[in-house]
Design a protein around this motif. Structure first.
Motif, PDB file in Angstrom:
ATOM      1  N   PHE B  78     -21.529  -6.296 -58.657  1.00 42.23           N
ATOM      2  CA  PHE B  78     -21.963  -4.915 -58.434  1.00 42.23           C
ATOM      3  C   PHE B  78     -23.144  -4.485 -59.299  1.00 42.23           C
ATOM      4  O   PHE B  78     -23.769  -3.473 -59.026  1.00 42.23           O
ATOM      5  CB  PHE B  78     -20.792  -3.962 -58.651  1.00 42.23           C
ATOM      6  CG  PHE B  78     -19.652  -4.195 -57.687  1.00 42.23           C
ATOM      7  CD1 PHE B  78     -19.816  -3.916 -56.337  1.00 42.23           C
ATOM      8  CD2 PHE B  78     -18.441  -4.735 -58.108  1.00 42.23           C
ATOM      9  CE1 PHE B  78     -18.786  -4.140 -55.433  1.00 42.23           C
ATOM     10  CE2 PHE B  78     -17.400  -4.956 -57.211  1.00 42.23           C
ATOM     11  CZ  PHE B  78     -17.580  -4.667 -55.862  1.00 42.23           C
ATOM     12  N   LEU B 241     -26.439  -4.792 -50.090  1.00 37.03           N
ATOM     13  CA  LEU B 241     -26.158  -4.462 -51.495  1.00 37.03           C
ATOM     14  C   LEU B 241     -26.142  -2.955 -51.726  1.00 37.03           C
ATOM     15  O   LEU B 241     -25.360  -2.452 -52.538  1.00 37.03           O
ATOM     16  CB  LEU B 241     -27.183  -5.117 -52.413  1.00 37.03           C
ATOM     17  CG  LEU B 241     -27.181  -6.650 -52.446  1.00 37.03           C
ATOM     18  CD1 LEU B 241     -28.260  -7.154 -53.412  1.00 37.03           C
ATOM     19  CD2 LEU B 241     -25.816  -7.200 -52.855  1.00 37.03           C
ATOM     20  N   ALA B 242     -27.018  -2.235 -51.028  1.00 34.87           N
ATOM     21  CA  ALA B 242     -27.049  -0.777 -51.184  1.00 34.87           C
ATOM     22  C   ALA B 242     -25.664  -0.213 -50.900  1.00 34.87           C
ATOM     23  O   ALA B 242     -25.150   0.630 -51.640  1.00 34.87           O
ATOM     24  CB  ALA B 242     -28.088  -0.161 -50.245  1.00 34.87           C
ATOM     25  N   MET B 244     -22.726  -2.006 -50.734  1.00 32.95           N
ATOM     26  CA  MET B 244     -21.684  -2.625 -51.559  1.00 32.95           C
ATOM     27  C   MET B 244     -21.699  -2.106 -52.988  1.00 32.95           C
ATOM     28  O   MET B 244     -20.653  -1.937 -53.617  1.00 32.95           O
ATOM     29  CB  MET B 244     -21.864  -4.147 -51.550  1.00 32.95           C
ATOM     30  CG  MET B 244     -20.765  -4.912 -52.253  1.00 32.95           C
ATOM     31  SD  MET B 244     -20.902  -6.701 -51.999  1.00 32.95           S
ATOM     32  CE  MET B 244     -21.902  -7.163 -53.422  1.00 32.95           C
ATOM     33  N   GLN B 245     -22.905  -1.853 -53.524  1.00 35.07           N
ATOM     34  CA  GLN B 245     -23.019  -1.530 -54.952  1.00 35.07           C
ATOM     35  C   GLN B 245     -23.095  -0.034 -55.254  1.00 35.07           C
ATOM     36  O   GLN B 245     -23.068   0.354 -56.427  1.00 35.07           O
ATOM     37  CB  GLN B 245     -24.272  -2.206 -55.525  1.00 35.07           C
ATOM     38  CG  GLN B 245     -24.239  -3.721 -55.462  1.00 35.07           C
ATOM     39  CD  GLN B 245     -25.453  -4.357 -56.134  1.00 35.07           C
ATOM     40  OE1 GLN B 245     -26.522  -3.731 -56.202  1.00 35.07           O
ATOM     41  NE2 GLN B 245     -25.293  -5.584 -56.612  1.00 35.07           N
ATOM     42  N   HIS B 246     -23.205   0.797 -54.229  1.00 34.42           N
ATOM     43  CA  HIS B 246     -23.544   2.192 -54.507  1.00 34.42           C
ATOM     44  C   HIS B 246     -22.585   2.887 -55.464  1.00 34.42           C
ATOM     45  O   HIS B 246     -23.009   3.564 -56.407  1.00 34.42           O
ATOM     46  CB  HIS B 246     -23.656   2.992 -53.199  1.00 34.42           C
ATOM     47  CG  HIS B 246     -24.103   4.402 -53.393  1.00 34.42           C
ATOM     48  ND1 HIS B 246     -23.354   5.493 -53.029  1.00 34.42           N
ATOM     49  CD2 HIS B 246     -25.232   4.914 -53.955  1.00 34.42           C
ATOM     50  CE1 HIS B 246     -24.002   6.606 -53.334  1.00 34.42           C
ATOM     51  NE2 HIS B 246     -25.144   6.283 -53.884  1.00 34.42           N
ATOM     52  N   PRO B 248     -20.208   1.607 -57.747  1.00 35.06           N
ATOM     53  CA  PRO B 248     -20.267   1.145 -59.147  1.00 35.06           C
ATOM     54  C   PRO B 248     -21.597   1.489 -59.827  1.00 35.06           C
ATOM     55  O   PRO B 248     -21.617   1.829 -61.015  1.00 35.06           O
ATOM     56  CB  PRO B 248     -20.101  -0.369 -59.028  1.00 35.06           C
ATOM     57  CG  PRO B 248     -19.431  -0.586 -57.717  1.00 35.06           C
ATOM     58  CD  PRO B 248     -19.859   0.523 -56.819  1.00 35.06           C
TER      59      PRO B 248
END
Lengths: 309, 256, 256, 309
Positions: B78, B241-242, B244-246, B248
């Motif tokens: 993340f 990723l935008a 999936m990671q937003h 965290p």
């Protein structure tokens, strides 16, 4: 009339009715409606939680959530199977859902804007579902009762996971605590509505009770839920959004404020905040997937022909 | 840098690459959840996704352990930037229709199953143990995807047309799976890793047999598209990723 | 809290709400870029998007200025959490097909044009100046969207069916535009803001006339869906923010 | 033959050829091919940059990028118009693009994975485009030349904006500098390929030069680009990914390494990394929008009939 009397006697003696047994047509129809509605709720219920799988905040939470939503799909499948034992076809049931004719639980028409909603759904929605479903493990129709045994086991696991998410948030940063309180604020009243209209406005209840399709009234279950949940909220340090909530020493239960039944009936009518989105998502999945199902059928036919040749 | 440091860095990069492959494809599969052609298919895609996310978690956790720099699997998943993701391009491709998803799965699971099979002999006993568990999972994945390739290829006219498109769409990204880069070379030498080039022949054989059974031709040659394993990705990973990671990234101090 | 502080907080919230409306719809429109039905339509959607992002930037910058807490428009746009976004639900709805996009635009631009028209008389001279510029832009937006509603409503069978769907899809979110909440009340009192309820009649008139010209009926009544302006959003905003905020959130120390 | 001689004399005298003037069929065909290819490049070129509008890292950059991509669409429109003056129809040109028959600049088949790519495209791709296009302001076909005047003005604005993004990144955090260098590494060689194959492998060049459709050779323009760009990279503190690059005092220009022409020809054949994605995106937009274009036509027809009635 003999048949009816014999049937009712069996039910009253808490015997299970099985698919091959004689049953009144109204019993069959009521069960098909209830079981298919329950199955639809599991399938539609995959959507609000599925909304967070791609954004779950840790790998562990992502895996747990994906497994949970998978469990719901599994519940949907064995409930459809239970309904099929009563002569309903799955295609018909699905068509009725997509046409807006079949209902599903009103609760899945509410949105999941934040991660805390995943905690709140597990804690409150699965919690309420368990209250509704535990008695159904002893419901009079055998296949439904047996499906419920399995469902309840998994639901109570989900409920604990949801509560654990809420505990983590409540013990977290101020942003997390705020998120948790916001989710409780939004889910509390819809969760209370999950038990259905008040007993005096619930016309089908009496017969369902007699037939042991239901074993408790809506208001009894709702009270049970409130009594179980309020201390859990206190433990989390969260505030239930009901200024009228207070312990009633005399009754040994919580008094709570008036439910906005107008909202409930609007949601039942299909006017919930996400009702259009839910049905559109299910229809789209079904229509987009038609060519896949057709191909699988066509291939299976060819395979059999080749084996026969 | 002394050799031990170089090997350790390669070891970490190797595990991250394997972990990213699994995690990113798991993330892609989880996008299907609730939207698949039938409930049964929905559950089987979730099943594959779960296995892959599990593999990704174990591999990234092991990478973090070898790295010994205070990061854990979540930090790697993340809080790493796109240029540091080392997955192959194949796994980051969008789902497209079910045929593209299944063509991608067939190619990747077939490869991954061979890879994990070889890695059960890794000199890194932890990696060997992860591979030993994962090889069973990926055998199932590869078989399931292979069945769909056959079913769709030999189903209706439409499913055949779509499966041909799915195979062609993904074919550009296959060569990348079998190229040994500097990290692979270092891992082959230490017997932590394996020679990817050796997996090509059995892979080609399975593909040829499966497509023959599906009554489909091999896709036409295409200049290989590569770069993912060096952090040079397609336009699709950033969007993944935008999403999936937003969360965290938005709450860097939070634990979940 | 003394009254000046309360008014200032309401003032900031008011400007943020207006700015979020513009920014979020601008972001939505920019998703069309490169994918519209024709190059001409592509350019006109980009045009609307640019105006809205411009308005959003000015309004958020002004909010930051009144707030005087070290944030600027970018901090408000990219480093604020979902619960703090105060836009109405209408603007965060997904684009759907072109008919849904245009139905949304018709409703919102018609409303926004009336709103900005009234705000040109704001006691906040900076807000009045922003509104004076924006009212011209939104007059153009509302006219353009109205033309598309008519063109699609009175075009082919398919376009008519789609426009009916578009109007119905968005209709649930209209009531929210005209409700005065506590922030509105405080702003009406100080003459910084305006009475939203008064905009309903002219809005209904324009909608009725336009739909009549498009040979369409008003959508059926639907229980209003509200909450955005209190930070209680639909499932769509989070996905939009994940995309919009990912880079600034991932590189918190960077300037761009 | 007289017509040809007169035509060639006018061209040689740097006069503009206008739509109504006589022109050799080969001239017309060459121009249609070149102008439509240029128009397609503008339209397809919206995609790699459009990929970043929703994720631009500041409000200012978002607005600038959206305006830039809008400009490109505008260039596409006036180039299609210029081609139409030669008798090509826009529908035919678009069909040829979607069928994979018409080409567009190879450069738009490369992906834009990071924000730095937006800087690199402005700096390098628009920079190379300007080198190609500035001479076209004096190309022999009037409508094309006039379109180019407007295009060049906007392109040089875009080029400065791109360079400014690179400067900001190069002066930024280490993650930003790395991003900038990575983008330069990926775009450098494709940018050099934008000038087309080396002169000795460029069969159409000679005639195009004679007809003043082209005014410089591919290699001349490429050299000019390298000479202009190397000092800009130095100013940024970025390294051009070419170990053979060095100043040649004698020639007064930079020597540079061998270009991988095999890659160029593969991309021309349609095997670029994003070729499938680009054509699919354009086709999808066109097909999904068909009902809108049909509705607009149908409405326009009705409107006219009503006016006439």
């Amino acid at each position: 009339a003999d048949l009816v009397a014999a049937f009712e006697a069996r039910v009253a003696a808490d015997e299970f009715i099985e698919p091959k047994d004689w049953m009144p047509e109204a019993y069959r129809r009521t069960l098909i409606r209830q079981i298919s509605q329950h199955a639809h709720s599991e399938i539609v219920g995959m959507l609000p939680e599925g909304n967070w799988i791609t954004r779950a905040p840790s790998l562990r939470r992502k895996a747990i959530l994906l497994a949970k939503v998978q469990d719901e799909g599994g519940h949907g499948l064995y409930l459809y199977s239970a309904a099929e034992t009563l002569g309903a076809s799955r295609a018909e049931m699905i068509d009725a859902l997509h046409a807006g004719k079949a209902k599903y639980s009103t609760i899945f028409n509410y949105p999941t804007p934040t991660w805390a909603d995943i905690g709140a759904i597990g804690w409150l929605v699965d919690g309420a579902a368990i209250m509704n479903q535990v008695p159904l493990q002893r419901t009079s129709y055998g296949p439904y009762a047996r499906a419920m045994v399995r469902v309840c086991k998994e639901e109570s696991f989900h409920q604990r996971q949801g509560y654990e998410i809420m505990m983590t948030l409540a013990a977290g940063t101020s942003a997390q605590r705020r998120m948790a309180q916001d989710a409780l604020d939004r889910w509390w009243w819809p969760a209370l509505m999950m038990f259905g209209p008040p007993d005096d406005q619930s016309p089908n209840s009496e017969q369902s009770m007699r037939w042991r399709i239901k074993r408790d009234t809506n208001d009894e279950l709702r009270q049970k839920f409130v009594d179980a949940t309020v201390p859990q909220a206190e433990l989390l340090g969260l505030t239930i959004p009901d200024p009228d909530l207070r312990w009633n020493e005399a009754r040994g239960g919580y008094d709570f404020g008036a439910i906005e039944w107008e909202e409930f009936f609007a949601v039942v009518r299909g006017e919930g905040p996400c009702a259009r989105e839910r049905i559109e998502a299910r229809r789209k999945a079904w229509e987009d997937g038609a060519w896949v199902r057709e191909a699988a059928d066509a291939y299976e036919m060819k395979r059999r022909q080749r084996l026969a040749a | 840098m002394d050799n031990a440091v170089i090997v350790r860095e390669a070891h970490v990069a190797y595990l991250i690459g394997l972990g990213d492959d699994a995690l990113i494809l798991g993330q892609r599969l989880s996008e299907w959840c609730g939207h698949a052609p039938s409930v049964e298919v929905d559950l089987s895609l979730a099943n594959l996704g779960l296995d892959l996310i599990g593999q990704g978690t174990l591999l990234l956790a092991h990478a973090a352990e070898i790295e010994n720099g205070g990061r854990d699997a979540d930090a790697l998943a993340f809080h790493r930037d796109e240029l540091d993701f080392l997955n192959c391009l194949l796994v980051e491709q969008p789902n497209g229709d079910f045929a593209r998803t299944m063509a991608r799965q067939f190619f990747f699971s077939t490869f991954q199953n061979l890879l994990y099979g070889a890695l059960t002999a890794s000199s890194d006993s932890e990696l060997a143990a992860i591979a030993a568990k994962a090889v069973k999972e990926t055998e199932y994945h590869a078989g399931l995807a292979r069945e769909w390739v056959i079913r769709l290829g030999d189903g209706t006219e439409e499913s055949r047309r779509r499966m041909i498109d799915g195979l062609e769409w993904n074919w550009r990204f296959i060569d990348e799976l079998f190229v040994n880069d500097a990290v692979d070379e270092a891992m082959i030498e230490t017997r932590i890793g394996i020679d990817r080039a050796k997996l090509r022949e059995p892979f080609d054989l399975i593909v040829a047999q499966s497509l023959a059974e599906a009554r489909l031709d091999l896709p036409a040659q295409h200049r290989p598209v590569t770069g993912g394993r060096q952090g040079k990705h397609s336009e699709h990973l950033g969007h993944l990723l935008a999403v999936m990671q937003h969360i965290p990234r938005s709450f860097p101090d939070a634990r979940w």
